[in-house]
Design a protein around this motif. Sequence first.
Motif, PDB file in Angstrom:
ATOM      1  N   LEU A 146     -42.650  23.104   4.998  1.00 24.71           N
ATOM      2  CA  LEU A 146     -42.336  24.105   6.018  1.00 24.71           C
ATOM      3  C   LEU A 146     -42.963  23.748   7.360  1.00 24.71           C
ATOM      4  O   LEU A 146     -42.331  23.882   8.418  1.00 24.71           O
ATOM      5  N   ALA A 147     -44.201  23.283   7.328  1.00 24.89           N
ATOM      6  CA  ALA A 147     -44.866  22.867   8.561  1.00 24.89           C
ATOM      7  C   ALA A 147     -44.116  21.717   9.227  1.00 24.89           C
ATOM      8  O   ALA A 147     -43.952  21.687  10.458  1.00 24.89           O
ATOM      9  N   GLN A 148     -43.644  20.766   8.438  1.00 25.58           N
ATOM     10  CA  GLN A 148     -42.905  19.629   8.994  1.00 25.58           C
ATOM     11  C   GLN A 148     -41.590  20.097   9.611  1.00 25.58           C
ATOM     12  O   GLN A 148     -41.180  19.608  10.667  1.00 25.58           O
ATOM     13  N   LEU A 149     -40.933  21.068   8.969  1.00 28.60           N
ATOM     14  CA  LEU A 149     -39.698  21.612   9.534  1.00 28.60           C
ATOM     15  C   LEU A 149     -39.962  22.282  10.880  1.00 28.60           C
ATOM     16  O   LEU A 149     -39.154  22.148  11.816  1.00 28.60           O
ATOM     17  N   ALA A 150     -41.084  22.993  10.970  1.00 34.60           N
ATOM     18  CA  ALA A 150     -41.427  23.638  12.244  1.00 34.60           C
ATOM     19  C   ALA A 150     -41.583  22.605  13.346  1.00 34.60           C
ATOM     20  O   ALA A 150     -41.144  22.811  14.490  1.00 34.60           O
ATOM     21  N   LYS A 151     -42.194  21.474  13.009  1.00 39.12           N
ATOM     22  CA  LYS A 151     -42.369  20.407  14.001  1.00 39.12           C
ATOM     23  C   LYS A 151     -41.040  19.713  14.311  1.00 39.12           C
ATOM     24  O   LYS A 151     -40.724  19.449  15.479  1.00 39.12           O
ATOM     25  N   ASP A 152     -40.265  19.435  13.291  1.00 34.81           N
ATOM     26  CA  ASP A 152     -39.006  18.704  13.493  1.00 34.81           C
ATOM     27  C   ASP A 152     -37.993  19.497  14.309  1.00 34.81           C
ATOM     28  O   ASP A 152     -37.239  18.918  15.109  1.00 34.81           O
ATOM     29  N   TYR A 153     -37.956  20.825  14.088  1.00 36.49           N
ATOM     30  CA  TYR A 153     -36.937  21.646  14.750  1.00 36.49           C
ATOM     31  C   TYR A 153     -37.518  22.486  15.890  1.00 36.49           C
ATOM     32  O   TYR A 153     -36.796  23.288  16.487  1.00 36.49           O
ATOM     33  N   ASP A 154     -38.802  22.308  16.178  1.00 33.14           N
ATOM     34  CA  ASP A 154     -39.435  22.968  17.311  1.00 33.14           C
ATOM     35  C   ASP A 154     -39.311  24.494  17.224  1.00 33.14           C
ATOM     36  O   ASP A 154     -38.946  25.174  18.189  1.00 33.14           O
ATOM     37  N   VAL A 155     -39.604  25.022  16.034  1.00 33.78           N
ATOM     38  CA  VAL A 155     -39.641  26.472  15.851  1.00 33.78           C
ATOM     39  C   VAL A 155     -41.060  26.873  15.450  1.00 33.78           C
ATOM     40  O   VAL A 155     -41.836  26.054  14.953  1.00 33.78           O
ATOM     41  N   TYR A 156     -41.384  28.137  15.689  1.00 34.90           N
ATOM     42  CA  TYR A 156     -42.694  28.641  15.290  1.00 34.90           C
ATOM     43  C   TYR A 156     -42.652  29.181  13.862  1.00 34.90           C
ATOM     44  O   TYR A 156     -41.620  29.647  13.375  1.00 34.90           O
ATOM     45  N   ILE A 157     -43.802  29.131  13.224  1.00 36.91           N
ATOM     46  CA  ILE A 157     -44.049  29.829  11.966  1.00 36.91           C
ATOM     47  C   ILE A 157     -45.028  30.961  12.268  1.00 36.91           C
ATOM     48  O   ILE A 157     -46.071  30.730  12.885  1.00 36.91           O
ATOM     49  N   LEU A 158     -44.690  32.168  11.857  1.00 37.76           N
ATOM     50  CA  LEU A 158     -45.633  33.292  11.919  1.00 37.76           C
ATOM     51  C   LEU A 158     -46.200  33.467  10.520  1.00 37.76           C
ATOM     52  O   LEU A 158     -45.514  33.936   9.611  1.00 37.76           O
ATOM     53  N   GLU A 159     -47.452  33.053  10.338  1.00 35.55           N
ATOM     54  CA  GLU A 159     -48.097  33.012   9.023  1.00 35.55           C
ATOM     55  C   GLU A 159     -49.020  34.218   8.870  1.00 35.55           C
ATOM     56  O   GLU A 159     -50.054  34.313   9.514  1.00 35.55           O
ATOM     57  N   ASP A 160     -48.631  35.138   8.009  1.00 35.32           N
ATOM     58  CA  ASP A 160     -49.404  36.356   7.728  1.00 35.32           C
ATOM     59  C   ASP A 160     -50.223  36.103   6.466  1.00 35.32           C
ATOM     60  O   ASP A 160     -49.686  36.078   5.368  1.00 35.32           O
ATOM     61  N   ASP A 161     -51.536  35.920   6.645  1.00 37.02           N
ATOM     62  CA  ASP A 161     -52.405  35.512   5.530  1.00 37.02           C
ATOM     63  C   ASP A 161     -53.416  36.605   5.195  1.00 37.02           C
ATOM     64  O   ASP A 161     -54.580  36.319   4.907  1.00 37.02           O
ATOM     65  N   ALA A 162     -52.963  37.849   5.189  1.00 39.95           N
ATOM     66  CA  ALA A 162     -53.864  38.992   5.051  1.00 39.95           C
ATOM     67  C   ALA A 162     -54.616  39.025   3.728  1.00 39.95           C
ATOM     68  O   ALA A 162     -55.716  39.576   3.650  1.00 39.95           O
ATOM     69  N   TYR A 163     -54.048  38.442   2.653  1.00 40.80           N
ATOM     70  CA  TYR A 163     -54.637  38.559   1.315  1.00 40.80           C
ATOM     71  C   TYR A 163     -55.319  37.274   0.847  1.00 40.80           C
ATOM     72  O   TYR A 163     -55.748  37.178  -0.303  1.00 40.80           O
ATOM     73  N   ALA A 164     -55.439  36.281   1.732  1.00 39.78           N
ATOM     74  CA  ALA A 164     -55.859  34.948   1.309  1.00 39.78           C
ATOM     75  C   ALA A 164     -57.235  34.921   0.655  1.00 39.78           C
ATOM     76  O   ALA A 164     -57.499  34.088  -0.217  1.00 39.78           O
ATOM     77  N   GLU A 165     -58.144  35.811   1.047  1.00 36.78           N
ATOM     78  CA  GLU A 165     -59.488  35.818   0.473  1.00 36.78           C
ATOM     79  C   GLU A 165     -59.511  36.259  -0.986  1.00 36.78           C
ATOM     80  O   GLU A 165     -60.447  35.938  -1.719  1.00 36.78           O
ATOM     81  N   LEU A 166     -58.491  36.996  -1.416  1.00 37.38           N
ATOM     82  CA  LEU A 166     -58.553  37.683  -2.709  1.00 37.38           C
ATOM     83  C   LEU A 166     -57.915  36.862  -3.818  1.00 37.38           C
ATOM     84  O   LEU A 166     -56.938  37.262  -4.453  1.00 37.38           O
ATOM     85  N   SER A 167     -58.497  35.697  -4.086  1.00 39.25           N
ATOM     86  CA  SER A 167     -58.021  34.824  -5.154  1.00 39.25           C
ATOM     87  C   SER A 167     -58.761  35.138  -6.448  1.00 39.25           C
ATOM     88  O   SER A 167     -59.985  35.189  -6.483  1.00 39.25           O
ATOM     89  N   PHE A 168     -58.006  35.330  -7.529  1.00 41.97           N
ATOM     90  CA  PHE A 168     -58.612  35.697  -8.814  1.00 41.97           C
ATOM     91  C   PHE A 168     -59.098  34.495  -9.612  1.00 41.97           C
ATOM     92  O   PHE A 168     -59.845  34.655 -10.577  1.00 41.97           O
ATOM     93  N   ASN A 169     -58.660  33.309  -9.253  1.00 51.98           N
ATOM     94  CA  ASN A 169     -59.091  32.120  -9.984  1.00 51.98           C
ATOM     95  C   ASN A 169     -59.933  31.176  -9.132  1.00 51.98           C
ATOM     96  O   ASN A 169     -60.237  30.061  -9.555  1.00 51.98           O
ATOM     97  N   GLY A 170     -60.291  31.622  -7.943  1.00 52.76           N
ATOM     98  CA  GLY A 170     -61.145  30.828  -7.071  1.00 52.76           C
ATOM     99  C   GLY A 170     -60.441  29.727  -6.316  1.00 52.76           C
ATOM    100  O   GLY A 170     -61.068  28.982  -5.563  1.00 52.76           O
ATOM    101  N   THR A 171     -59.124  29.613  -6.483  1.00 52.52           N
ATOM    102  CA  THR A 171     -58.359  28.563  -5.807  1.00 52.52           C
ATOM    103  C   THR A 171     -58.090  28.941  -4.358  1.00 52.52           C
ATOM    104  O   THR A 171     -57.701  30.072  -4.069  1.00 52.52           O
TER     105      THR A 171
END
Length: 397
Positions: free
Chosen positions: A194-219
């Motif tokens: 997805l990141a490469q597509l954003a670069k290739d086609y010159d579009v933005y990604i709006l990345e909403d990472d509100a829950y990223a801290e809450l990993s149950f397996n530590g990954t």
Amino acid sequence: MGNLAYPSRFSNHLPPPSIGGTKSAEPEHVHLSYGFPASDLLPIRELNEAANAALQVARVDLLHYSGAQGPVRVKSWVLNRVRKFGLLAEGGNFLPVFGAIQGIDLTARILINPGDEVWVEAPTFFNALQSFRAAGAQICSFPVDEEGLQVNRVEEALQKASAEGRKLPKFIYIMPTFQNPTGSTLPIGRRRQLAQLAKDYDVYILEDDAYAELSFNGTTLPAVYSFAPERVIYVSTFSKTLGPGLRLGWVIAPEEIIQYMATLSLGSQLNPFTQEIVGELLEHYDFDRQVERLSDRYRSRRDTMIRALHEELGSEIQVSVPDGGFFIWVTFGEHVDVNAVAPLAHRRGVSFVSGNAFFNDGKGARYLRLCFSHCSEEQIRKGLRSLAEAYYSIYSG
């Protein structure tokens, strides 16, 4: 840049009151609809101590427009913290906001002109849809599977639009980690793609990472931002870890984007009083331990909800098993309309969010979202018994 007006014609797309943030006056009601954290794990005592310390040290400065050192401390702490997700950003790439939703809304306001396309996941966060509609966007949806957004479908659509000379989307909105509502997580290969597509086609990604801290397996997976910082607008928040009432989140983005967002904020420092308190808290608080407590609790509640769903509804449903976050996504048979079940369930004392709210086209009647973070395990079991009773009163199985 985008149109700042919020046309009234979009009001008919507002989500129903049942999925808002206002608590019911019915004390026995089981709110499996609320996307709230566990109340007893919010750091009340520590915030009280931080507030007293901030008032003692900063005194009257924290009541002025720019505050004292709190905003600087919050910025420094966040920029250091997000390195665990692969974000290497400078101060000029950072803006504090009133929770992740303001970051989403500011993105819509600066990038969207009426008629521009925004591409989203299906299903996706209903408040983001509301913001994009209000800005006048044409919304195009792409399906989510058990590994999140089907990026190959996005690539095919970009290739086709480019070949036909059509306008590309202003941005692609994603929740790559413990997505709301499905709980799915985008694997690293899809993130890179997805990141490469954003670069290739010159579009933005709006990345909403509100829950990223809450990993149950530590990954911990690297954010999409880490692969294309020049094309990604990253938003996150303290709402899921320290408390939504703080209304404190952040945007990390290219400096030009941050400058436009700051202009829309009229140059005013975001709530310096709150930032003084949070800045003081973060200097002395064991945030990792807070995340561990939350993750342990939510893992247990998730497991309780999964067991209860299988016990109560069995072969009637398919259930997602998220590795973190707040939510479980439930799929019924194609003949089921959960909107018919909802009022019967409410009369039995339980609420949930019907799937329609998460789809731009209003479809999704066979799905529902349940939140396991807020209610106790006893409430979860009670609520799902009531939900099953409501379901079987219409669909005999």
